[in-house]
Design an enzyme around this catalytic site. Structure first.
Site, PDB file in Angstrom:
ATOM      1  N   ASP A   1     -10.537  -5.541  -3.908  1.00  0.00           N
ATOM      2  CA  ASP A   1      -9.685  -6.648  -4.288  1.00  0.00           C
ATOM      3  C   ASP A   1      -8.095  -6.852  -3.679  1.00  0.00           C
ATOM      4  OD1 ASP A   1     -11.054  -5.473  -7.007  1.00  0.00           O
ATOM      5  OD2 ASP A   1     -10.057  -3.554  -6.999  1.00  0.00           O
TER       6      ASP A   1
ATOM      7  N   ASP B   1      -1.264  -1.891   4.910  1.00  0.00           N
ATOM      8  CA  ASP B   1      -1.240  -0.670   6.065  1.00  0.00           C
ATOM      9  C   ASP B   1      -2.660  -0.671   6.266  1.00  0.00           C
ATOM     10  OD1 ASP B   1      -1.479   1.702   7.512  1.00  0.00           O
ATOM     11  OD2 ASP B   1      -0.384   2.803   5.635  1.00  0.00           O
TER      12      ASP B   1
ATOM     13  N   ASP C   1      -4.086  -5.638  -8.457  1.00  0.00           N
ATOM     14  CA  ASP C   1      -4.003  -7.431  -7.082  1.00  0.00           C
ATOM     15  C   ASP C   1      -4.928  -8.370  -7.521  1.00  0.00           C
ATOM     16  OD1 ASP C   1      -3.204  -5.462  -4.753  1.00  0.00           O
ATOM     17  OD2 ASP C   1      -4.760  -4.835  -4.738  1.00  0.00           O
TER      18      ASP C   1
ATOM     19  N   ARG D   1      -7.859 -13.971   0.056  1.00  0.00           N
ATOM     20  CA  ARG D   1      -8.337 -15.430  -0.003  1.00  0.00           C
ATOM     21  C   ARG D   1      -7.581 -16.401  -0.758  1.00  0.00           C
ATOM     22  NH1 ARG D   1     -11.889 -16.555  -3.359  1.00  0.00           N
ATOM     23  NH2 ARG D   1     -13.266 -18.658  -2.267  1.00  0.00           N
TER      24      ARG D   1
ATOM     25  N   THR E   1       2.923  -4.994  -8.104  1.00  0.00           N
ATOM     26  CA  THR E   1       1.898  -3.979  -8.561  1.00  0.00           C
ATOM     27  C   THR E   1       2.263  -2.759  -8.802  1.00  0.00           C
ATOM     28  OG1 THR E   1       1.563  -3.298  -6.454  1.00  0.00           O
ATOM     29  CG2 THR E   1      -0.042  -4.978  -8.021  1.00  0.00           C
ATOM     30  N   GLY E   2       2.002  -2.491 -10.360  1.00  0.00           N
ATOM     31  CA  GLY E   2       2.796  -1.205 -11.069  1.00  0.00           C
ATOM     32  C   GLY E   2       3.150  -0.110  -9.951  1.00  0.00           C
ATOM     33  N   THR E   3       3.170   0.686  -8.625  1.00  0.00           N
ATOM     34  CA  THR E   3       3.704   1.626  -8.772  1.00  0.00           C
ATOM     35  C   THR E   3       5.459   0.641  -7.813  1.00  0.00           C
ATOM     36  OG1 THR E   3       1.705   2.747  -8.542  1.00  0.00           O
ATOM     37  CG2 THR E   3       3.802   3.843  -7.827  1.00  0.00           C
TER      38      THR E   3
ATOM     39  N   HIS F   1       0.499  -1.369  -0.149  1.00  0.00           N
ATOM     40  CA  HIS F   1       0.140   0.006   0.101  1.00  0.00           C
ATOM     41  C   HIS F   1       1.213   0.936   0.009  1.00  0.00           C
ATOM     42  CE1 HIS F   1      -3.168  -2.575   1.983  1.00  0.00           C
ATOM     43  NE2 HIS F   1      -3.952  -2.423   0.628  1.00  0.00           N
TER      44      HIS F   1
ATOM     45  N   GLY G   1      -2.411  -1.073  -7.894  1.00  0.00           N
ATOM     46  CA  GLY G   1      -3.451  -2.220  -7.207  1.00  0.00           C
ATOM     47  C   GLY G   1      -5.037  -1.888  -7.461  1.00  0.00           C
TER      48      GLY G   1
ATOM     49  N   HIS H   1      -9.697  -0.597  -2.839  1.00  0.00           N
ATOM     50  CA  HIS H   1      -9.341  -1.036  -3.712  1.00  0.00           C
ATOM     51  C   HIS H   1      -9.607  -1.736  -2.539  1.00  0.00           C
ATOM     52  CE1 HIS H   1      -5.810   0.010  -2.944  1.00  0.00           C
ATOM     53  NE2 HIS H   1      -5.423  -1.559  -3.570  1.00  0.00           N
TER      54      HIS H   1
END
Length: 158
Positions: A103, A93, A73, A109, A47-49, A21, A68, A100
């Site tokens: 997601d 966090d 995600d 899960r 994930t991207g960033t 996060h 995300g 999101h």
């Protein structure tokens, strides 16, 4: 139910998803720097960033998916289902609401369903990354999804 579980092998070279996060991205980058020697032996994605920040600040090759909130995600979750991710390091966090969140919960899960090792904080990540299983194959049992589907279909046909 016979054959309810089937053996699944996580290879010696792990496929590791790195996610954080916004409030935890710098902490994950720092953790990756500290563990660069171990991480460079494995395939990394994220994930991207987060993937971009890790790659730029550590020199590690990290395959980036979408951010995300833009489906990253879910992309990582799909890779788990496909058997293409073995381990998730997700510095979440807990003190900040996430737009999101559904997601994120879906990703957590699916990692549980497929019995994928997952760290949600630095100390758990430290325990996993220093485990003897990081240097060897690991065989574990996962739900036999074909048998599960067969049983559900048979139950519905009664």
């Amino acid at each position: 139910m016979k054959n309810e579980y089937i053996p699944f092998t996580i290879e010696k070279q792990k496929r590791i998803a790195l996610i954080a996060h916004d409030g935890k991205k710098s902490e994950l980058v720092s953790w990756c720097k500290k563990n660069k020697k171990i991480l460079q032996q494995h395939f990394l994605c994220g994930t991207g960033t987060t993937a971009k920040l890790i790659a730029e600040n550590t020199g590690l090759p990290v395959k980036g998916y979408n951010s995300g909130p833009l489906g990253g995600d879910q992309q990582i979750g799909a890779k788990i289902v496909e058997g293409r991710i073995d381990l998730v390091i997700f510095f979440s966090d807990p003190l900040e609401a996430q737009p999101h969140d559904p997601d994120v919960k879906a990703l957590l899960r699916i990692a549980q369903v497929y019995d994928i090792p997952m760290a949600n904080n630095r100390s758990t990540a430290d325990f996993i990354i220093t485990s003897s299983y990081m240097n060897t194959e690991y065989v574990h049992e996962v739900i036999n999804f074909n048998k599960n589907i067969e049983s559900r279909v048979n139950a519905m046909m009664k």
